[in-house]
Design a protein around this motif. Structure first.
Motif, PDB file in Angstrom:
ATOM      1  N   ASN A 117       0.823  -1.221   0.000  1.00 41.19           N
ATOM      2  CA  ASN A 117       0.000   0.000   0.000  1.00 41.19           C
ATOM      3  C   ASN A 117       0.853   1.265   0.000  1.00 41.19           C
ATOM      4  O   ASN A 117       0.723   2.141   0.862  1.00 41.19           O
ATOM      5  CB  ASN A 117      -0.955  -0.014   1.201  1.00 41.19           C
ATOM      6  CG  ASN A 117      -2.003  -1.099   1.076  1.00 41.19           C
ATOM      7  OD1 ASN A 117      -2.380  -1.497  -0.035  1.00 41.19           O
ATOM      8  ND2 ASN A 117      -2.481  -1.606   2.199  1.00 41.19           N
ATOM      9  N   THR A 118       1.722   1.339  -0.995  1.00 40.88           N
ATOM     10  CA  THR A 118       2.614   2.484  -1.108  1.00 40.88           C
ATOM     11  C   THR A 118       2.535   3.041  -2.521  1.00 40.88           C
ATOM     12  O   THR A 118       1.759   2.571  -3.356  1.00 40.88           O
ATOM     13  CB  THR A 118       4.043   2.093  -0.717  1.00 40.88           C
ATOM     14  OG1 THR A 118       4.855   3.272  -0.598  1.00 40.88           O
ATOM     15  CG2 THR A 118       4.673   1.152  -1.735  1.00 40.88           C
ATOM     16  N   MET A 119       3.357   4.052  -2.795  1.00 41.18           N
ATOM     17  CA  MET A 119       3.269   4.742  -4.080  1.00 41.18           C
ATOM     18  C   MET A 119       4.628   5.296  -4.476  1.00 41.18           C
ATOM     19  O   MET A 119       5.516   5.432  -3.642  1.00 41.18           O
ATOM     20  CB  MET A 119       2.258   5.893  -3.978  1.00 41.18           C
ATOM     21  CG  MET A 119       2.568   6.904  -2.888  1.00 41.18           C
ATOM     22  SD  MET A 119       1.290   8.189  -2.809  1.00 41.18           S
ATOM     23  CE  MET A 119       1.704   8.980  -1.253  1.00 41.18           C
ATOM     24  N   PRO A 120       4.775   5.642  -5.757  1.00 39.21           N
ATOM     25  CA  PRO A 120       6.016   6.265  -6.225  1.00 39.21           C
ATOM     26  C   PRO A 120       5.937   7.787  -6.079  1.00 39.21           C
ATOM     27  O   PRO A 120       6.184   8.526  -7.031  1.00 39.21           O
ATOM     28  CB  PRO A 120       6.072   5.835  -7.688  1.00 39.21           C
ATOM     29  CG  PRO A 120       4.639   5.793  -8.100  1.00 39.21           C
ATOM     30  CD  PRO A 120       3.877   5.321  -6.888  1.00 39.21           C
ATOM     31  N   GLY A 211      -4.168  -3.300  -0.974  1.00 41.88           N
ATOM     32  CA  GLY A 211      -5.471  -3.473  -0.359  1.00 41.88           C
ATOM     33  C   GLY A 211      -6.561  -2.888  -1.243  1.00 41.88           C
ATOM     34  O   GLY A 211      -6.457  -1.741  -1.685  1.00 41.88           O
ATOM     35  N   THR A 212      -7.608  -3.659  -1.491  1.00 42.70           N
ATOM     36  CA  THR A 212      -8.633  -3.212  -2.435  1.00 42.70           C
ATOM     37  C   THR A 212      -9.502  -2.091  -1.881  1.00 42.70           C
ATOM     38  O   THR A 212     -10.132  -1.364  -2.655  1.00 42.70           O
ATOM     39  CB  THR A 212      -9.535  -4.387  -2.829  1.00 42.70           C
ATOM     40  OG1 THR A 212     -10.160  -4.929  -1.648  1.00 42.70           O
ATOM     41  CG2 THR A 212      -8.739  -5.475  -3.533  1.00 42.70           C
ATOM     42  N   VAL A 217      -3.897   5.387   0.211  1.00 42.10           N
ATOM     43  CA  VAL A 217      -3.137   5.309  -1.043  1.00 42.10           C
ATOM     44  C   VAL A 217      -4.037   4.604  -2.054  1.00 42.10           C
ATOM     45  O   VAL A 217      -4.057   3.374  -2.123  1.00 42.10           O
ATOM     46  CB  VAL A 217      -1.808   4.562  -0.873  1.00 42.10           C
ATOM     47  CG1 VAL A 217      -1.079   4.453  -2.216  1.00 42.10           C
ATOM     48  CG2 VAL A 217      -0.911   5.263   0.144  1.00 42.10           C
ATOM     49  N   PRO A 218      -4.821   5.347  -2.814  1.00 39.30           N
ATOM     50  CA  PRO A 218      -5.773   4.737  -3.751  1.00 39.30           C
ATOM     51  C   PRO A 218      -5.071   3.862  -4.790  1.00 39.30           C
ATOM     52  O   PRO A 218      -3.871   4.004  -5.058  1.00 39.30           O
ATOM     53  CB  PRO A 218      -6.450   5.949  -4.398  1.00 39.30           C
ATOM     54  CG  PRO A 218      -6.278   7.055  -3.408  1.00 39.30           C
ATOM     55  CD  PRO A 218      -4.951   6.804  -2.762  1.00 39.30           C
ATOM     56  N   ALA A 238      -7.953  -8.618  -0.827  1.00 33.90           N
ATOM     57  CA  ALA A 238      -9.384  -8.321  -0.800  1.00 33.90           C
ATOM     58  C   ALA A 238      -9.833  -7.913   0.599  1.00 33.90           C
ATOM     59  O   ALA A 238      -9.283  -8.378   1.615  1.00 33.90           O
ATOM     60  CB  ALA A 238     -10.171  -9.541  -1.264  1.00 33.90           C
ATOM     61  N   ASN A 239     -10.842  -7.024   0.653  1.00 34.30           N
ATOM     62  CA  ASN A 239     -11.442  -6.578   1.919  1.00 34.30           C
ATOM     63  C   ASN A 239     -10.409  -6.010   2.878  1.00 34.30           C
ATOM     64  O   ASN A 239     -10.493  -6.192   4.089  1.00 34.30           O
ATOM     65  CB  ASN A 239     -12.195  -7.740   2.587  1.00 34.30           C
ATOM     66  CG  ASN A 239     -13.286  -8.300   1.707  1.00 34.30           C
ATOM     67  OD1 ASN A 239     -14.068  -7.551   1.124  1.00 34.30           O
ATOM     68  ND2 ASN A 239     -13.325  -9.616   1.580  1.00 34.30           N
ATOM     69  N   SER A 240      -9.422  -5.321   2.331  1.00 34.60           N
ATOM     70  CA  SER A 240      -8.343  -4.765   3.145  1.00 34.60           C
ATOM     71  C   SER A 240      -8.187  -3.287   2.861  1.00 34.60           C
ATOM     72  O   SER A 240      -8.229  -2.852   1.710  1.00 34.60           O
ATOM     73  CB  SER A 240      -7.027  -5.496   2.844  1.00 34.60           C
ATOM     74  OG  SER A 240      -5.976  -4.966   3.627  1.00 34.60           O
ATOM     75  N   ARG A 241      -7.982  -2.518   3.911  1.00 38.47           N
ATOM     76  CA  ARG A 241      -7.750  -1.087   3.772  1.00 38.47           C
ATOM     77  C   ARG A 241      -6.250  -0.806   3.781  1.00 38.47           C
ATOM     78  O   ARG A 241      -5.479  -1.580   3.237  1.00 38.47           O
ATOM     79  CB  ARG A 241      -8.527  -0.336   4.852  1.00 38.47           C
ATOM     80  CG  ARG A 241     -10.043  -0.445   4.642  1.00 38.47           C
ATOM     81  CD  ARG A 241     -10.856   0.224   5.723  1.00 38.47           C
ATOM     82  NE  ARG A 241     -12.261   0.262   5.345  1.00 38.47           N
ATOM     83  CZ  ARG A 241     -13.117  -0.749   5.479  1.00 38.47           C
ATOM     84  NH1 ARG A 241     -12.693  -1.901   5.996  1.00 38.47           N
ATOM     85  NH2 ARG A 241     -14.382  -0.631   5.100  1.00 38.47           N
ATOM     86  N   HIS A 242      -5.835   0.303   4.361  1.00 30.58           N
ATOM     87  CA  HIS A 242      -4.439   0.723   4.239  1.00 30.58           C
ATOM     88  C   HIS A 242      -3.493  -0.143   5.060  1.00 30.58           C
ATOM     89  O   HIS A 242      -2.392  -0.446   4.617  1.00 30.58           O
ATOM     90  CB  HIS A 242      -4.309   2.186   4.648  1.00 30.58           C
ATOM     91  CG  HIS A 242      -2.984   2.784   4.333  1.00 30.58           C
ATOM     92  ND1 HIS A 242      -2.448   2.810   3.062  1.00 30.58           N
ATOM     93  CD2 HIS A 242      -2.057   3.379   5.142  1.00 30.58           C
ATOM     94  CE1 HIS A 242      -1.268   3.399   3.081  1.00 30.58           C
ATOM     95  NE2 HIS A 242      -1.005   3.748   4.332  1.00 30.58           N
ATOM     96  N   ALA A 243      -3.906  -0.519   6.254  1.00 32.23           N
ATOM     97  CA  ALA A 243      -3.033  -1.319   7.131  1.00 32.23           C
ATOM     98  C   ALA A 243      -3.288  -2.806   6.891  1.00 32.23           C
ATOM     99  O   ALA A 243      -3.754  -3.529   7.779  1.00 32.23           O
ATOM    100  CB  ALA A 243      -3.263  -0.946   8.589  1.00 32.23           C
ATOM    101  N   SER A 244      -2.977  -3.269   5.700  1.00 30.60           N
ATOM    102  CA  SER A 244      -3.259  -4.658   5.335  1.00 30.60           C
ATOM    103  C   SER A 244      -2.549  -5.646   6.248  1.00 30.60           C
ATOM    104  O   SER A 244      -3.047  -6.752   6.491  1.00 30.60           O
ATOM    105  CB  SER A 244      -2.856  -4.911   3.882  1.00 30.60           C
ATOM    106  OG  SER A 244      -3.637  -4.144   2.992  1.00 30.60           O
ATOM    107  N   ASN A 245      -1.387  -5.282   6.755  1.00 29.45           N
ATOM    108  CA  ASN A 245      -0.649  -6.175   7.638  1.00 29.45           C
ATOM    109  C   ASN A 245      -1.378  -6.411   8.957  1.00 29.45           C
ATOM    110  O   ASN A 245      -1.132  -7.410   9.639  1.00 29.45           O
ATOM    111  CB  ASN A 245       0.749  -5.629   7.920  1.00 29.45           C
ATOM    112  CG  ASN A 245       0.716  -4.265   8.574  1.00 29.45           C
ATOM    113  OD1 ASN A 245      -0.006  -3.362   8.132  1.00 29.45           O
ATOM    114  ND2 ASN A 245       1.492  -4.076   9.633  1.00 29.45           N
ATOM    115  N   LEU A 246      -2.307  -5.505   9.303  1.00 30.39           N
ATOM    116  CA  LEU A 246      -3.069  -5.652  10.534  1.00 30.39           C
ATOM    117  C   LEU A 246      -4.489  -6.140  10.299  1.00 30.39           C
ATOM    118  O   LEU A 246      -5.021  -6.911  11.089  1.00 30.39           O
ATOM    119  CB  LEU A 246      -3.110  -4.311  11.290  1.00 30.39           C
ATOM    120  CG  LEU A 246      -1.766  -3.788  11.794  1.00 30.39           C
ATOM    121  CD1 LEU A 246      -1.924  -2.408  12.421  1.00 30.39           C
ATOM    122  CD2 LEU A 246      -1.148  -4.753  12.802  1.00 30.39           C
TER     123      LEU A 246
END
Length: 271
Positions: A117-120, A211-212, A217-218, A238-246
């Motif tokens: 969930n990052t960007m350039p 995360g979808t 970070v869209p 799927a069904n994950s927001r920004h903190a996918s690791n949590l």
């Protein structure tokens, strides 16, 4: 809680497990503790090294400005001082940008990248991202700057569901404890990060996890990252927001292991 002096700051880091080194870089306003759901699984195969970036957690919070180059230099300094490397590098959001910069500045230290969930960089920014960054910077101006409103907003964005109350409460407490000036300097470092086509110089294996439901970070930014790193594997959570690791730790852990384990025993010439 080990600390190490690097580039005139003391950085807090932890070690967990055994095997090839895996550096773990957290997001904006977070700390090494955010990898708690990853350490048991990843530590069975790798020597995990989560750390607090400067301005975060239990690391020093020197006056700004901060930059992505500075964050990356801190990580390379840590690896050099500990005599570790090259390493696999795992980064979430801000940590993913630090990982990109490290791979550009010190490719000899990076075996692979896992970017969650990052960007350039944010440019050109979407309207929502620009509005959010502006609002946060304004809220953190002046000597009376307070993190409480920002903490509440972030927790609501990351963990809005009733069954996520524990994560919501933890996030409010952790974010509110940030030094507002260090947080502002870190946010400005994000707004100034724009590696562009230089990312095409990165040749190591890369995994991008997206995360979808992430609104911080869209997906448009993750697609940009995918285009700039054409060798990257791209996996949606799927069904994950920004903190996918949590919010989806089991899925994230399995995706990371599927990517890293085939690389584990590959021979690396240390330069």
């Amino acid at each position: 809680m080990p600390t190490i002096a690097v580039n005139n700051v003391r950085l807090r880091y932890e070690t967990w497990g055994d095997g090839p080194p895996l550096v773990m870089l957290h997001g904006l306003g977070s700390c090494a503790d955010d990898w708690v759901y990853q350490l048991p699984d990843l530590g069975r195969h790798f020597r995990c090294l989560p750390l607090d970036l400067r301005g975060h957690g239990l690391s020093d919070k020197p006056p700004g400005p901060y930059s992505m180059a500075q964050f990356a230099a801190d990580v390379s300094g840590l690896l050099h001082t500990l005599d570790i490397g090259p390493a696999h590098v795992l980064g979430l959001s801000l940590g993913g940008m630090v990982a990109q910069q490290l791979a550009l500045a010190r490719p000899d230290l990076v075996r692979s990248l896992v970017l969650i969930n990052t960007m350039p960089g944010p440019w050109p920014p979407t309207r929502d991202v620009l509005r959010t960054a502006t609002r946060r910077l304004r809220a953190l101006r002046g000597p009376a700057a307070d993190m409480s409103a920002t903490a509440t907003l972030i927790a609501r964005t990351l963990f809005p569901q009733e069954d996520q109350r524990l994560l919501h409460t933890y996030t409010v407490q952790r974010m509110a404890a940030n030094d507002p000036h260090a947080y502002r300097h870190s946010l400005r470092a994000i707004t100034r990060f724009w590696p562009g086509r230089a990312l095409r110089r990165i040749t190591c294996p890369v995994l991008i996890l997206a995360g979808t439901l992430d609104t911080v970070v869209p997906m448009v930014y993750k697609e940009r990252l995918r285009r700039l790193l054409p060798q990257a594997s791209f996996v949606t959570i799927a069904n994950s927001r920004h903190a996918s690791n949590l919010d989806q730790p089991d899925v994230v852990n399995q995706a990371i292991l599927n990517f890293l384990l085939p690389l584990k025993d590959q021979h690396v010439n240390r330069k």
